[in-house]
Design a protein around this motif. Structure first.
Motif, PDB file in Angstrom:
ATOM      1  N   GLN A 114       1.290  -0.888  -0.485  1.00 43.66           N
ATOM      2  CA  GLN A 114       0.036   0.246   0.287  1.00 43.66           C
ATOM      3  C   GLN A 114       0.463   1.143  -0.299  1.00 43.66           C
ATOM      4  O   GLN A 114       1.666   1.855   1.183  1.00 43.66           O
ATOM      5  CB  GLN A 114      -0.940  -0.471   1.265  1.00 43.66           C
ATOM      6  CG  GLN A 114      -2.123   0.992   1.428  1.00 43.66           C
ATOM      7  CD  GLN A 114      -3.218   1.057   2.434  1.00 43.66           C
ATOM      8  OE1 GLN A 114      -2.080   0.951   3.603  1.00 43.66           O
ATOM      9  NE2 GLN A 114      -4.204   1.580   1.943  1.00 43.66           N
ATOM     10  N   LYS A 116       1.777   5.392  -0.164  1.00 42.18           N
ATOM     11  CA  LYS A 116       1.207   6.940   1.068  1.00 42.18           C
ATOM     12  C   LYS A 116      -0.077   7.377   0.384  1.00 42.18           C
ATOM     13  O   LYS A 116      -1.011   7.606   1.776  1.00 42.18           O
ATOM     14  CB  LYS A 116       2.513   7.848   1.175  1.00 42.18           C
ATOM     15  CG  LYS A 116       4.208   6.814   1.243  1.00 42.18           C
ATOM     16  CD  LYS A 116       4.559   8.246   0.883  1.00 42.18           C
ATOM     17  CE  LYS A 116       6.209   7.552   1.575  1.00 42.18           C
ATOM     18  NZ  LYS A 116       7.617   8.079   1.707  1.00 42.18           N
ATOM     19  N   GLY A 118      -2.513   5.404  -0.230  1.00 46.50           N
ATOM     20  CA  GLY A 118      -2.762   3.893   0.890  1.00 46.50           C
ATOM     21  C   GLY A 118      -3.877   3.091  -0.794  1.00 46.50           C
ATOM     22  O   GLY A 118      -4.881   2.521  -0.634  1.00 46.50           O
ATOM     23  N   TYR A 120      -3.097   0.424  -3.549  1.00 44.44           N
ATOM     24  CA  TYR A 120      -2.618  -0.962  -3.374  1.00 44.44           C
ATOM     25  C   TYR A 120      -1.927  -1.174  -4.636  1.00 44.44           C
ATOM     26  O   TYR A 120      -2.512  -1.049  -5.858  1.00 44.44           O
ATOM     27  CB  TYR A 120      -3.118  -2.093  -2.467  1.00 44.44           C
ATOM     28  CG  TYR A 120      -3.500  -2.122  -1.697  1.00 44.44           C
ATOM     29  CD1 TYR A 120      -2.970  -2.600  -0.516  1.00 44.44           C
ATOM     30  CD2 TYR A 120      -4.457  -1.537  -1.180  1.00 44.44           C
ATOM     31  CE1 TYR A 120      -3.075  -2.568   0.862  1.00 44.44           C
ATOM     32  CE2 TYR A 120      -4.838  -1.998   0.086  1.00 44.44           C
ATOM     33  CZ  TYR A 120      -4.445  -2.609   1.519  1.00 44.44           C
ATOM     34  OH  TYR A 120      -4.595  -1.761   2.822  1.00 44.44           O
ATOM     35  N   SER A 161       3.116  -4.944   3.483  1.00 43.53           N
ATOM     36  CA  SER A 161       3.170  -3.779   3.828  1.00 43.53           C
ATOM     37  C   SER A 161       2.436  -2.210   3.439  1.00 43.53           C
ATOM     38  O   SER A 161       2.164  -1.791   2.814  1.00 43.53           O
ATOM     39  CB  SER A 161       4.666  -3.212   2.641  1.00 43.53           C
ATOM     40  OG  SER A 161       5.618  -4.775   2.650  1.00 43.53           O
ATOM     41  N   HIS A 162       3.092  -1.552   4.243  1.00 41.93           N
ATOM     42  CA  HIS A 162       1.939  -0.265   4.614  1.00 41.93           C
ATOM     43  C   HIS A 162       3.436   0.850   4.065  1.00 41.93           C
ATOM     44  O   HIS A 162       4.252   1.365   5.931  1.00 41.93           O
ATOM     45  CB  HIS A 162       1.073  -0.039   5.541  1.00 41.93           C
ATOM     46  CG  HIS A 162      -0.012  -1.073   5.777  1.00 41.93           C
ATOM     47  ND1 HIS A 162      -0.716  -0.481   5.326  1.00 41.93           N
ATOM     48  CD2 HIS A 162       0.685  -1.752   6.628  1.00 41.93           C
ATOM     49  CE1 HIS A 162      -1.828  -1.651   5.608  1.00 41.93           C
ATOM     50  NE2 HIS A 162      -0.768  -2.804   6.991  1.00 41.93           N
ATOM     51  N   SER A 165       3.755   3.951   6.718  1.00 38.11           N
ATOM     52  CA  SER A 165       3.639   3.557   7.944  1.00 38.11           C
ATOM     53  C   SER A 165       4.504   2.559   7.905  1.00 38.11           C
ATOM     54  O   SER A 165       4.849   3.160   9.708  1.00 38.11           O
ATOM     55  CB  SER A 165       2.163   3.194   9.280  1.00 38.11           C
ATOM     56  OG  SER A 165       2.003   1.692   8.377  1.00 38.11           O
ATOM     57  N   GLU A 168       4.994  -4.061   8.755  1.00 40.18           N
ATOM     58  CA  GLU A 168       4.845  -5.058   7.476  1.00 40.18           C
ATOM     59  C   GLU A 168       4.638  -6.243   8.261  1.00 40.18           C
ATOM     60  O   GLU A 168       4.155  -6.205   9.142  1.00 40.18           O
ATOM     61  CB  GLU A 168       6.328  -5.213   7.156  1.00 40.18           C
ATOM     62  CG  GLU A 168       6.185  -6.035   5.942  1.00 40.18           C
ATOM     63  CD  GLU A 168       7.926  -5.709   5.561  1.00 40.18           C
ATOM     64  OE1 GLU A 168       8.204  -6.823   5.840  1.00 40.18           O
ATOM     65  OE2 GLU A 168       8.256  -4.663   4.589  1.00 40.18           O
TER      66      GLU A 168
END
Length: 186
Positions: A114, A116, A118, A120, A161-162, A165, A168
């Motif tokens: 994902q 920054k 939002g 995917y 993985s984001h 933030s 993971e």
């Protein structure tokens, strides 16, 4: 007579060398086609170590396929597939049907990222794939999936993985050689 035997031997050697070169070129050409089509459909970088197209048997094997996320999604691995082995039914192909006697799929890693904003990576890939397949297909272009006699699945890990933030998550499935029989489309 001796000259004729020598000439026949030379001809045989040349034909053997050409046959080996043809097999090597077939696999190289198949690899380049698959890589370029995946790149065009997904917008992602693709690396394939080897493709083996069976000339004397109805098989196709892809080894060490790695599909990388775009820079927007960190450039990490999206799919790490050590092996995809297909044994298909040649008569079904002639009838415009996909029927596989054996599918062996080894997925070492699948990663969902994902960004920054939002979004995917799979959404981005689906959008790119939709753009690449805009051309209209006639009903005669399509193949019908009729099933898999034996499906052998090895599934390693799933990573989420984001990038915003830095968080993971990882799920290790640890599935090795899970066999299913008579897999049909629902």
């Amino acid at each position: 007579m001796r000259r004729l035997v020598r000439w026949a031997l030379y001809l045989f050697i040349v034909l053997a060398v050409l046959a080996v070169a043809g097999v090597l070129l077939l696999n190289t050409i198949a690899k380049e086609i698959v890589e370029s089509r995946l790149r065009a459909r997904t917008g992602m970088d693709v690396r394939i170590e080897r493709i083996d197209v069976g000339l004397l048997s109805p098989t196709l094997t892809i080894e060490n396929l790695k599909l990388y996320n775009t820079a927007d999604f960190g450039g990490s691995i999206f799919i790490d597939m050590p092996e995809l082995h297909l044994e298909y039914d040649p008569q079904a192909i002639r009838s415009r049907q996909f029927h596989f006697k054996l599918v062996r799929l080894d997925l070492a890693e699948v990663a969902l990222v994902q960004d920054k904003k939002g979004s995917y990576n799979v959404q981005s890939m689906q959008k790119k794939s939709g753009e690449a397949s805009q051309r209209k297909k006639s009903s005669t272009d399509e193949f019908k999936f009729t099933g898999v006699d034996t499906f052998n699945l090895t599934l390693g890990k799933f990573r989420l993985s984001h990038l915003g933030s830095g968080r993971e998550e990882e799920i290790n499935f640890g599935i090795k050689n899970q066999i299913s029989h008579n897999v049909k489309r629902s």
